[in-house]
Motif scaffolding. Sequence first.
Motif, PDB file in Angstrom:
ATOM      1  N   VAL A 137       0.829  -1.198   0.000  1.00  0.00           N
ATOM      2  CA  VAL A 137       0.000   0.000   0.000  1.00  0.00           C
ATOM      3  C   VAL A 137       0.867   1.253   0.000  1.00  0.00           C
ATOM      4  O   VAL A 137       0.589   2.224  -0.717  1.00  0.00           O
ATOM      5  CB  VAL A 137      -0.942   0.010   1.229  1.00  0.00           C
ATOM      6  CG1 VAL A 137      -1.619   1.367   1.375  1.00  0.00           C
ATOM      7  CG2 VAL A 137      -1.985  -1.092   1.098  1.00  0.00           C
ATOM      8  N   LEU A 138       1.941   1.236   0.782  1.00  0.00           N
ATOM      9  CA  LEU A 138       2.839   2.386   0.847  1.00  0.00           C
ATOM     10  C   LEU A 138       3.497   2.656  -0.499  1.00  0.00           C
ATOM     11  O   LEU A 138       3.674   3.812  -0.901  1.00  0.00           O
ATOM     12  CB  LEU A 138       3.901   2.156   1.913  1.00  0.00           C
ATOM     13  CG  LEU A 138       4.837   3.335   2.214  1.00  0.00           C
ATOM     14  CD1 LEU A 138       4.036   4.523   2.735  1.00  0.00           C
ATOM     15  CD2 LEU A 138       5.902   2.937   3.226  1.00  0.00           C
ATOM     16  N   ALA A 139       3.821   1.594  -1.223  1.00  0.00           N
ATOM     17  CA  ALA A 139       4.431   1.753  -2.544  1.00  0.00           C
ATOM     18  C   ALA A 139       3.453   2.427  -3.505  1.00  0.00           C
ATOM     19  O   ALA A 139       3.834   3.322  -4.273  1.00  0.00           O
ATOM     20  CB  ALA A 139       4.864   0.398  -3.090  1.00  0.00           C
ATOM     21  N   PHE A 140       2.183   2.022  -3.458  1.00  0.00           N
ATOM     22  CA  PHE A 140       1.171   2.650  -4.310  1.00  0.00           C
ATOM     23  C   PHE A 140       0.991   4.112  -3.919  1.00  0.00           C
ATOM     24  O   PHE A 140       0.874   4.989  -4.787  1.00  0.00           O
ATOM     25  CB  PHE A 140      -0.170   1.926  -4.172  1.00  0.00           C
ATOM     26  CG  PHE A 140      -0.193   0.559  -4.790  1.00  0.00           C
ATOM     27  CD1 PHE A 140       0.271   0.342  -6.079  1.00  0.00           C
ATOM     28  CD2 PHE A 140      -0.686  -0.527  -4.074  1.00  0.00           C
ATOM     29  CE1 PHE A 140       0.243  -0.920  -6.648  1.00  0.00           C
ATOM     30  CE2 PHE A 140      -0.714  -1.795  -4.634  1.00  0.00           C
ATOM     31  CZ  PHE A 140      -0.248  -1.996  -5.915  1.00  0.00           C
ATOM     32  N   ALA A 141       0.963   4.385  -2.622  1.00  0.00           N
ATOM     33  CA  ALA A 141       0.778   5.757  -2.142  1.00  0.00           C
ATOM     34  C   ALA A 141       1.942   6.643  -2.555  1.00  0.00           C
ATOM     35  O   ALA A 141       1.754   7.780  -2.996  1.00  0.00           O
ATOM     36  CB  ALA A 141       0.619   5.759  -0.623  1.00  0.00           C
ATOM     37  N   ARG A 142       3.158   6.122  -2.427  1.00  0.00           N
ATOM     38  CA  ARG A 142       4.335   6.915  -2.809  1.00  0.00           C
ATOM     39  C   ARG A 142       4.306   7.218  -4.312  1.00  0.00           C
ATOM     40  O   ARG A 142       4.650   8.337  -4.730  1.00  0.00           O
ATOM     41  CB  ARG A 142       5.624   6.174  -2.440  1.00  0.00           C
ATOM     42  CG  ARG A 142       6.889   6.942  -2.807  1.00  0.00           C
ATOM     43  CD  ARG A 142       8.135   6.290  -2.246  1.00  0.00           C
ATOM     44  NE  ARG A 142       8.192   6.418  -0.800  1.00  0.00           N
ATOM     45  CZ  ARG A 142       8.610   7.502  -0.165  1.00  0.00           C
ATOM     46  NH1 ARG A 142       9.008   8.577  -0.851  1.00  0.00           N
ATOM     47  NH2 ARG A 142       8.640   7.548   1.151  1.00  0.00           N
ATOM     48  N   GLU A 143       3.919   6.248  -5.103  1.00  0.00           N
ATOM     49  CA  GLU A 143       3.826   6.469  -6.547  1.00  0.00           C
ATOM     50  C   GLU A 143       2.840   7.584  -6.862  1.00  0.00           C
ATOM     51  O   GLU A 143       3.120   8.489  -7.659  1.00  0.00           O
ATOM     52  CB  GLU A 143       3.377   5.171  -7.225  1.00  0.00           C
ATOM     53  CG  GLU A 143       3.169   5.291  -8.729  1.00  0.00           C
ATOM     54  CD  GLU A 143       2.594   4.010  -9.315  1.00  0.00           C
ATOM     55  OE1 GLU A 143       3.329   3.326 -10.035  1.00  0.00           O
ATOM     56  OE2 GLU A 143       1.414   3.708  -9.049  1.00  0.00           O
ATOM     57  N   ALA A 144       1.669   7.538  -6.218  1.00  0.00           N
ATOM     58  CA  ALA A 144       0.641   8.544  -6.466  1.00  0.00           C
ATOM     59  C   ALA A 144       1.079   9.918  -5.995  1.00  0.00           C
ATOM     60  O   ALA A 144       0.873  10.924  -6.694  1.00  0.00           O
ATOM     61  CB  ALA A 144      -0.657   8.131  -5.766  1.00  0.00           C
ATOM     62  N   ASP A 161       8.206  13.031   0.790  1.00  0.00           N
ATOM     63  CA  ASP A 161       8.056  12.248   2.012  1.00  0.00           C
ATOM     64  C   ASP A 161       7.020  12.868   2.945  1.00  0.00           C
ATOM     65  O   ASP A 161       6.207  12.163   3.550  1.00  0.00           O
ATOM     66  CB  ASP A 161       9.397  12.139   2.746  1.00  0.00           C
ATOM     67  CG  ASP A 161      10.335  11.113   2.134  1.00  0.00           C
ATOM     68  OD1 ASP A 161       9.846  10.257   1.363  1.00  0.00           O
ATOM     69  OD2 ASP A 161      11.547  11.164   2.413  1.00  0.00           O
ATOM     70  N   LEU A 162       7.063  14.179   3.060  1.00  0.00           N
ATOM     71  CA  LEU A 162       6.111  14.864   3.931  1.00  0.00           C
ATOM     72  C   LEU A 162       4.691  14.734   3.400  1.00  0.00           C
ATOM     73  O   LEU A 162       3.750  14.474   4.163  1.00  0.00           O
ATOM     74  CB  LEU A 162       6.494  16.334   4.067  1.00  0.00           C
ATOM     75  CG  LEU A 162       5.578  17.199   4.956  1.00  0.00           C
ATOM     76  CD1 LEU A 162       5.450  16.595   6.342  1.00  0.00           C
ATOM     77  CD2 LEU A 162       6.105  18.624   5.015  1.00  0.00           C
ATOM     78  N   MET A 163       4.528  14.912   2.095  1.00  0.00           N
ATOM     79  CA  MET A 163       3.199  14.782   1.502  1.00  0.00           C
ATOM     80  C   MET A 163       2.668  13.358   1.654  1.00  0.00           C
ATOM     81  O   MET A 163       1.462  13.138   1.856  1.00  0.00           O
ATOM     82  CB  MET A 163       3.228  15.181   0.026  1.00  0.00           C
ATOM     83  CG  MET A 163       1.870  15.070  -0.670  1.00  0.00           C
ATOM     84  SD  MET A 163       0.594  16.111   0.084  1.00  0.00           S
ATOM     85  CE  MET A 163       0.986  17.700  -0.654  1.00  0.00           C
ATOM     86  N   LEU A 164       3.559  12.378   1.581  1.00  0.00           N
ATOM     87  CA  LEU A 164       3.159  10.983   1.769  1.00  0.00           C
ATOM     88  C   LEU A 164       2.603  10.783   3.175  1.00  0.00           C
ATOM     89  O   LEU A 164       1.574  10.134   3.368  1.00  0.00           O
ATOM     90  CB  LEU A 164       4.341  10.047   1.531  1.00  0.00           C
ATOM     91  CG  LEU A 164       4.090   8.545   1.722  1.00  0.00           C
ATOM     92  CD1 LEU A 164       3.018   8.061   0.766  1.00  0.00           C
ATOM     93  CD2 LEU A 164       5.392   7.767   1.512  1.00  0.00           C
ATOM     94  N   ALA A 165       3.281  11.370   4.160  1.00  0.00           N
ATOM     95  CA  ALA A 165       2.808  11.269   5.542  1.00  0.00           C
ATOM     96  C   ALA A 165       1.458  11.959   5.711  1.00  0.00           C
ATOM     97  O   ALA A 165       0.564  11.458   6.408  1.00  0.00           O
ATOM     98  CB  ALA A 165       3.833  11.887   6.494  1.00  0.00           C
ATOM     99  N   VAL A 166       1.287  13.096   5.041  1.00  0.00           N
ATOM    100  CA  VAL A 166       0.017  13.831   5.094  1.00  0.00           C
ATOM    101  C   VAL A 166      -1.096  13.003   4.479  1.00  0.00           C
ATOM    102  O   VAL A 166      -2.193  12.877   5.042  1.00  0.00           O
ATOM    103  CB  VAL A 166       0.144  15.186   4.373  1.00  0.00           C
ATOM    104  CG1 VAL A 166      -1.229  15.836   4.209  1.00  0.00           C
ATOM    105  CG2 VAL A 166       1.073  16.116   5.142  1.00  0.00           C
ATOM    106  N   TRP A 167      -0.820  12.412   3.310  1.00  0.00           N
ATOM    107  CA  TRP A 167      -1.833  11.620   2.619  1.00  0.00           C
ATOM    108  C   TRP A 167      -2.252  10.410   3.446  1.00  0.00           C
ATOM    109  O   TRP A 167      -3.447  10.108   3.562  1.00  0.00           O
ATOM    110  CB  TRP A 167      -1.330  11.174   1.257  1.00  0.00           C
ATOM    111  CG  TRP A 167      -2.181  10.089   0.639  1.00  0.00           C
ATOM    112  CD1 TRP A 167      -1.795   8.822   0.335  1.00  0.00           C
ATOM    113  CD2 TRP A 167      -3.558  10.181   0.272  1.00  0.00           C
ATOM    114  NE1 TRP A 167      -2.847   8.112  -0.190  1.00  0.00           N
ATOM    115  CE2 TRP A 167      -3.946   8.918  -0.242  1.00  0.00           C
ATOM    116  CE3 TRP A 167      -4.512  11.192   0.339  1.00  0.00           C
ATOM    117  CZ2 TRP A 167      -5.244   8.648  -0.689  1.00  0.00           C
ATOM    118  CZ3 TRP A 167      -5.815  10.929  -0.100  1.00  0.00           C
ATOM    119  CH2 TRP A 167      -6.157   9.673  -0.610  1.00  0.00           C
ATOM    120  N   GLU A 168      -1.288   9.728   4.039  1.00  0.00           N
ATOM    121  CA  GLU A 168      -1.613   8.564   4.869  1.00  0.00           C
ATOM    122  C   GLU A 168      -2.530   8.964   6.016  1.00  0.00           C
ATOM    123  O   GLU A 168      -3.514   8.278   6.321  1.00  0.00           O
ATOM    124  CB  GLU A 168      -0.341   7.937   5.435  1.00  0.00           C
ATOM    125  CG  GLU A 168       0.484   7.162   4.434  1.00  0.00           C
ATOM    126  CD  GLU A 168       1.658   6.473   5.115  1.00  0.00           C
ATOM    127  OE1 GLU A 168       1.515   5.285   5.460  1.00  0.00           O
ATOM    128  OE2 GLU A 168       2.702   7.122   5.308  1.00  0.00           O
TER     129      GLU A 168
END
Length: 207
Positions: A137-144, A161-168
Amino acid sequence: MTSSKRPNAGTKGVARPEREAQILAAACRAFGERGYAATSVADVAEAAGISKPLIYNYFGSKDGLHVACVRHASAELTAEIERTAHTETTGLARAVITLDGMFRRLADEPWLWQVVQDPTAPDSAMRQEIETDERRVLAFAREAVTELMVGSGDTDPVDVDLMLAVWESVFRTLVSWWVDHPGETPEQMTHRCLRLIAAASTSATGG
């Protein structure tokens, strides 16, 4: 005298895979709605209409049953995220499609989300069972997120990285809020998310 019972039959002529699925469905709902700590094997047996010994025979223990539920719920949710990841949409549209897909998947079984988010569950079992799915799931999120950031002209890896944390955080919050408000249909929740995104975008641009 030979028996007419099927080799793969469970109790009262029900095939073992079918009986296991019945128990798993009842257990997922019980663990999801009540939490691990407040759910007993007797609760699951009653919900499934079977005996406690049958559950122990199939799953070994309450922990064994719970691990099976976590594995099932995590796999189902991961499969939905993987499905929407392959729709070839990008940016905010992909975020909305991902949320909408999750709302629709959970519409009839909201307890699946609660099973993997249960704060009363044993941490060791929970982490071990969903670690692999979380990495996918994290790999898909990072790609997006990377596509979104690059599309806006931002290639700073720290920003990604920060945006990934925000999205999660946003994703978990929105789905958890929706599960806690069963009066909202998937369609209503998706439109609500669109309104929130529009409001945030307008505020950010000063429009």
